[in-house]
Enzyme design. Structure first.
Site, short mmCIF file in Angstrom:
data_model
loop_
_atom_site.label_atom_id
_atom_site.label_comp_id
_atom_site.label_asym_id
_atom_site.label_seq_id
_atom_site.Cartn_x
_atom_site.Cartn_y
_atom_site.Cartn_z
N ASN A 37 27.66 -52.68 26.51
CA ASN A 37 26.83 -51.77 27.31
C ASN A 37 25.78 -52.57 28.08
OD1 ASN A 37 25.99 -51.09 24.27
ND2 ASN A 37 24.22 -50.41 25.39
N ASP A 38 24.55 -52.17 28.09
CA ASP A 38 23.55 -52.65 29.06
C ASP A 38 23.58 -54.15 29.41
OD1 ASP A 38 22.78 -50.25 27.98
OD2 ASP A 38 20.82 -50.92 27.35
N ARG A 166 11.66 -49.64 23.03
CA ARG A 166 12.67 -50.70 23.18
C ARG A 166 12.81 -51.21 24.62
NH1 ARG A 166 15.28 -45.92 21.63
NH2 ARG A 166 16.45 -44.89 23.28
C1 FRU Z 1 20.56 -48.02 26.82
C2 FRU Z 1 20.34 -48.30 25.35
C3 FRU Z 1 19.05 -49.07 25.17
C4 FRU Z 1 19.27 -49.77 23.87
C5 FRU Z 1 20.73 -50.08 23.93
C6 FRU Z 1 21.44 -50.04 22.60
O1 FRU Z 1 21.87 -47.88 27.19
O2 FRU Z 1 20.34 -47.09 24.63
O3 FRU Z 1 17.90 -48.28 25.22
O4 FRU Z 1 18.49 -50.91 23.75
O5 FRU Z 1 21.33 -49.16 24.80
O6 FRU Z 1 22.73 -50.55 22.69
#
Ligand code: FRU
Length: 492
Positions: A37-38, A166
């Site tokens: 993901n991110d 976060r």
């Molecule tokens: C965003 C998120 C962040 C977090 C991460 C966890 O997509 O929810 O806020 O740090 O993904 O994988």
């Protein structure tokens, strides 16, 4: 190295060998193995761009978060590097969540990320406690700081949630390090916290930089805050949004706020709009390139759309968007694909003043890894066409499309007929700026995705698609009569 990190590195090395190049996008970074993901730690370090990412190497599902890692000279061809972080410390044992990276004065690279640990709370409920942590390294190996965590619940203002705190984004300015982190109040209203440090290790709370005041969704994730064209831009990805006309859709969205900062560092907002109007885009992060360009990459997925996958899943899930050069024009964030893309152009096909009425195929215009720009306008200025549609990834049975209705100035992307069997979000619409039915669209296809840049980057719409890659037909359709110029490049 800890056992957890070694295990992830051994695993990804073997898993990566099983994935054929044909199964990966050509110009977009995809997960080395398993889930991505991110974008995290997007930075320029020792002569290369570095991209880390939220990573669960062991399956195509989100799981205990690691940081995957890749580097590139041109932002388009990425070389995988070994996983950088694993959840292997008491303060991050349930995940190394999103964060950012910066080069220290001594030449080492510092990563600041969110450490997550589940803890039983009063009344027996287990909840994630989120703290900010540091790791320092050389571009390949990173050592977690012995005094972690560096920002904790003790450092946040009263009423700020310790469970939703976060995604620190770090930068250096006027002799200090700063970082913004996503947060929400105890009643789930998003806010961005600003911290300050002299050495990037000892941090102090500075202020609440922006408050949502119940405008856009709840928790605000993944903030970034930077100067651009003499303005300041805050980008963030709010969770649980309510729709607003066609500007914001339900669920997880993206948002940019453009404004100014005064001498005390207070941010005043001037304009605010969505960043991407498509289906799959979230949590973008930017880097300042050595040549001064501000470049943004987003996760080309969204939490609300992760159910849309290839019919026979690959060993990877999740890819990044194309890197986009940012600027500001008329109070809006403009996004253009990085100019490095032009070096990937090979065969060019150009057609000028093509009259479109009904369905039209143009010889030489087809492909699944292409960069195509088209301008349309009514054939007869006094007689507006009613609808224009561009179909791509078309094999006669499956296709995806972008269509435009000039009377409403609404552009729509649609992958309903792309071959997916899942009922999910397959269409999105947005209002675009168009005078007298004239519109400019740039479509970039890279096997499993389509990104549309409207009117030289005034708006973008991104989506993934998993139609067989031999579906490479393109055609143009008009209800009414229009004139089109088109230039298409195949890309290598
Ligand atoms: C965003 C998120 C962040 C977090 C991460 C966890 O997509 O929810 O806020 O740090 O993904 O994988």
């Amino acid at each position: 190295m800890t056992e957890e990190l070694q295990k992830a590195r051994d695993y990804e090395l073997e898993a990566d060998k099983k994935i054929e190049a044909a199964q990966r996008p050509l110009l977009h970074l995809s997960s080395r193995s398993g889930w991505m993901n991110d974008p995290n730690g997007f930075s320029y370090y020792q002569g290369k761009y570095h991209m880390f990412y939220q990573y669960h190497p062991y399956s195509n599902q989100w799981g205990p978060m690691h940081w995957g890692h890749a580097a590139s000279s041109d932002l388009l061809s990425w070389e995988y590097l070994p996983a950088a972080l694993a959840p292997d410390m008491p303060y991050d044992k349930n995940g190394c969540f999103s964060g950012s990276a910066i080069e220290l004065e001594d030449g080492r690279q510092l990563i600041i990320y969110t450490g997550v640990r589940k803890e039983e709370q009063a009344f027996g409920e287990a909840k994630d406690i989120q703290v900010q942590c540091i790791a320092i390294g050389d571009g390949v190996n990173y050592e977690k700081y012995e005094d972690n965590p560096v920002i904790t619940e003790k450092d946040i203002p009263k009423g700020a949630s310790i469970y939703d705190f976060r995604d620190p984004k770090i930068w250096y300015e006027n002799g200090s390090y700063y970082c913004v982190a996503g947060n929400c109040t105890e009643d789930r209203d998003g806010q961005i916290l600003l911290f300050r440090s002299k050495d990037a290790m000892n941090w102090k709370f500075d202020k609440v930089l922006v408050k949502n005041n119940k405008r856009f969704g709840c928790m605000w994730e993944c903030p970034d805050f930077f100067e651009l064209d003499k303005k300041r831009v805050l980008i963030t990805s709010p969770q649980d949004m309510l729709p607003e006309d066609l500007e914001f859709h339900n669920g997880n969205g993206t948002l940019c706020i453009i404004g100014d900062v005064d001498d005390e560092g207070n941010f005043t907002e001037e304009n605010c709009h969505a960043i991407d109007y498509g289906i799959d885009f979230y949590a973008p992060q930017t880097v300042l390139a050595p040549d001064g360009r501000r470049i943004m990459i987003g996760w080309m997925q969204n939490w609300d759309t992760i159910g849309h996958k290839a019919e026979t899943p690959f060993y990877w899930f999740g890819q990044m968007s194309l890197p986009r050069e940012l600027s500001i024009k008329d109070g809006r964030l403009i996004q253009k694909p990085v100019r490095e893309l032009e070096k990937r152009h090979v065969r060019e096909v150009t057609r000028k003043n093509v009259r479109i009425s009904g369905v039209c195929n143009l010889s030489g215009i087809q492909g699944r890894i292409i960069d195509m720009t088209l301008d349309i306008k009514p054939f007869d200025i006094g007689r507006m066409y009613r609808r224009f549609e561009l179909r791509f990834a078309d094999n006669g049975k499956n296709y995806s499309a972008v269509s435009y209705e000039p009377y409403e100035s609404i552009l729509k992307i649609d992958r309903k007929y792309s071959g997916t069997r899942k009922a999910a979000i397959h269409q999105r619409r947005c209002h675009v700026r168009s005078a007298d039915g004239a519109l400019k669209l740039r479509l970039i296809l890279d096997k499993y995705s389509a990104e549309i840049f409207v009117n030289d980057g005034e708006q973008t719409m991104s989506m993934t698609l998993y139609t067989d890659t031999d579906a490479d037909g393109i055609n143009f359709q008009a209800d009414g009569d229009l004139l089109m110029n088109v230039t298409m490049y195949e890309m290598r």
